[in-house]
Design an enzyme around this catalytic site. Sequence first.
Site, PDB file in Angstrom:
ATOM      1  N   ASP A  13       0.816  -1.216   0.000  1.00 57.85           N
ATOM      2  CA  ASP A  13       0.000   0.000   0.000  1.00 57.85           C
ATOM      3  C   ASP A  13       0.849   1.266   0.000  1.00 57.85           C
ATOM      4  OD1 ASP A  13      -2.318  -1.701   0.298  1.00 57.85           O
ATOM      5  OD2 ASP A  13      -1.737  -1.909   2.387  1.00 57.85           O
ATOM      6  N   LYS A  16       2.028   2.088  -5.070  1.00 56.68           N
ATOM      7  CA  LYS A  16       2.631   1.511  -6.290  1.00 56.68           C
ATOM      8  C   LYS A  16       1.769   1.816  -7.507  1.00 56.68           C
ATOM      9  CE  LYS A  16       2.731  -2.708  -4.546  1.00 56.68           C
ATOM     10  NZ  LYS A  16       2.433  -2.486  -3.131  1.00 56.68           N
ATOM     11  N   GLY A  40      -4.462  -4.541  -4.945  1.00 56.93           N
ATOM     12  CA  GLY A  40      -5.552  -3.668  -5.380  1.00 56.93           C
ATOM     13  C   GLY A  40      -5.110  -2.236  -5.395  1.00 56.93           C
ATOM     14  N   HIS A  41      -5.384  -1.557  -6.466  1.00 56.05           N
ATOM     15  CA  HIS A  41      -5.178  -0.120  -6.459  1.00 56.05           C
ATOM     16  C   HIS A  41      -6.202   0.551  -7.354  1.00 56.05           C
ATOM     17  CE1 HIS A  41      -2.290  -1.445  -9.629  1.00 56.05           C
ATOM     18  NE2 HIS A  41      -2.969  -0.552 -10.289  1.00 56.05           N
ATOM     19  N   GLN A 223       1.900  -6.490  -3.452  1.00 49.96           N
ATOM     20  CA  GLN A 223       2.329  -6.603  -2.059  1.00 49.96           C
ATOM     21  C   GLN A 223       3.692  -5.898  -1.907  1.00 49.96           C
ATOM     22  OE1 GLN A 223       1.069  -9.889  -3.457  1.00 49.96           O
ATOM     23  NE2 GLN A 223      -0.789  -8.776  -3.068  1.00 49.96           N
TER      24      GLN A 223
HETATM   25  P1  IMP Z   1      -2.754 -12.990   1.622  1.00 51.19           P
HETATM   26  O1  IMP Z   1      -1.863 -12.416   0.585  1.00 51.19           O
HETATM   27  O2  IMP Z   1      -4.213 -12.737   1.375  1.00 51.19           O
HETATM   28  O3  IMP Z   1      -2.461 -14.439   1.921  1.00 51.19           O
HETATM   29  O4  IMP Z   1      -2.462 -12.225   3.003  1.00 51.19           O
HETATM   30  C1  IMP Z   1      -1.201 -12.364   3.674  1.00 51.19           C
HETATM   31  C2  IMP Z   1      -0.752 -11.034   4.274  1.00 51.19           C
HETATM   32  O5  IMP Z   1      -0.420 -10.136   3.237  1.00 51.19           O
HETATM   33  C3  IMP Z   1      -1.814 -10.326   5.113  1.00 51.19           C
HETATM   34  O6  IMP Z   1      -1.182  -9.641   6.185  1.00 51.19           O
HETATM   35  C4  IMP Z   1      -2.416  -9.332   4.159  1.00 51.19           C
HETATM   36  O7  IMP Z   1      -2.996  -8.241   4.828  1.00 51.19           O
HETATM   37  C5  IMP Z   1      -1.168  -8.924   3.384  1.00 51.19           C
HETATM   38  N1  IMP Z   1      -1.468  -8.417   2.040  1.00 51.19           N
HETATM   39  C6  IMP Z   1      -1.792  -9.118   0.952  1.00 51.19           C
HETATM   40  N2  IMP Z   1      -1.972  -8.311  -0.109  1.00 51.19           N
HETATM   41  C7  IMP Z   1      -1.701  -7.069   0.317  1.00 51.19           C
HETATM   42  C8  IMP Z   1      -1.667  -5.796  -0.332  1.00 51.19           C
HETATM   43  O8  IMP Z   1      -1.887  -5.645  -1.535  1.00 51.19           O
HETATM   44  N3  IMP Z   1      -1.347  -4.738   0.454  1.00 51.19           N
HETATM   45  C9  IMP Z   1      -1.043  -4.874   1.779  1.00 51.19           C
HETATM   46  N4  IMP Z   1      -1.043  -6.045   2.413  1.00 51.19           N
HETATM   47  C10 IMP Z   1      -1.375  -7.131   1.696  1.00 51.19           C
END
Ligand code: IMP
Length: 431
Positions: A13, A16, A40-41, A223
């Site tokens: 977040d 990007k 997501g953006h 991420q």
């Molecule tokens: P997952 O990717 O859904 O398995 O989540 C694993 C961890 O990554 C969690 O702490 C989520 O909140 C974090 N996470 C996954 N995608 C994002 C993102 O796009 N931005 C911020 N945190 C993310």
Amino acid sequence: MPSTVLVGAQWGDEGKGKITDLIAQDFDYVVRYQGGNNAGHTVIHGDKKLALHLIPSGIMYDTITPVIGNGVVIDPRVLVDEMAKLEAQGISCERLVISCDAHIIMPYHIDLDGASEKRLGKNKIGTTRRGIGPCYQDKFSRIGIRVQDLLDEKIFRQKLETALAEKNEILTKIYGMPGYTVDQICEEYLPYAEIIRPHMAETAHLLNRAYADGKNILFEGAQATLLDIDHGTYPFVTSSSCCAGGACIGSGVGPKKVDKVIGISKAYITRVGSGPFPTELFDETGEKLCQIGGEYGVTTGRKRRTGWFDAVIARYATDVNSLTDMALTKLDVLSAFDTIKVCVAYKADGTTYDYFPMQQSVLYPKHVEPVYEELPGWYGQDITGCRSFEELPANAQRYVTYLEELCGVPMSIVAVGPDRDQTIFRGWSSK
Ligand code: IMP
């Protein structure tokens, strides 16, 4: 022409989307290489706002070929829905290319993601519950189902049968949830195949030929560094290789073809989900950062945890990604503070760390005491209209150059607001 990898340098977040959108026009290809619709953006197209989760942001430009690489996990429901929404807004998806080797998120992955989080209770990861982790789990267990399997119903059914033999046991016997039949999933998924089929390609071949032909390629990371499965704060991470090295694995383009790596950092830091966060603020300052920065997730709407800029993390991100440049975002949010703190090291149990410590337990509040430098701010001065570095208040300039010294890479882009033109370029070149 060179290729560039763009990565989040914190916990995600960082903005990007905005930076990708800004520099994308210089590129012929924009490639997603890991993650899925957990990202997501929001992108602005004319007077319309669109939330993209899976499709690379290059889709907004008709000169760019957007590519979903082999390292991505694809939920076909989300893909088809996102394509339809884009088309409805007049944005053609015809150029979208999807790797045949990318893995598919199945309904049971989503169920298992939620069930596993529930089972973990207070130790939960805080996932987006999009089925990302369970899908990667199957990829590495070698019972995953890939995009190319959709091309042949017989193969699709066979693979599904193998997977369901195990998944149904887990769903029904461990979690007391209903299982799935092969027919049930085929009925929903095979029609997706018809929509996806024209976009399927051998993307490693495509990208290597493009590079050889002198095309410019942007690898768009999702991420971030500290959510990387290897280099992040495990287990509170996502299940893919978000770091720059992942761009090679997730696209099939080798490391000698990566020319630049730009890391994106906020002027402060946030995190969603569980896990350690040394500079987290639990007081009204943290709340103020959250409110002024609008720190709520695009994908899940969750409130983000907030803290001061952490230079230990920034240096770590510089190392593990081989950053050549950094983009600093949301500098304007700091106009609301009299003074601004920057964490330059951690103190824990009698030791001072100016590097990421070996033992993660050090990063928890029980042990860690961030060592802060407190800098004078530019309180109340609106910087959102500044378009050159020289226009920024002296203290804002000093803040940026101080971070630059701490990180050891040039802050080539500084964002002072959400709009495209609220950006200061300080020597960034995609060439
Ligand atoms: P997952 O990717 O859904 O398995 O989540 C694993 C961890 O990554 C969690 O702490 C989520 O909140 C974090 N996470 C996954 N995608 C994002 C993102 O796009 N931005 C911020 N945190 C993310």
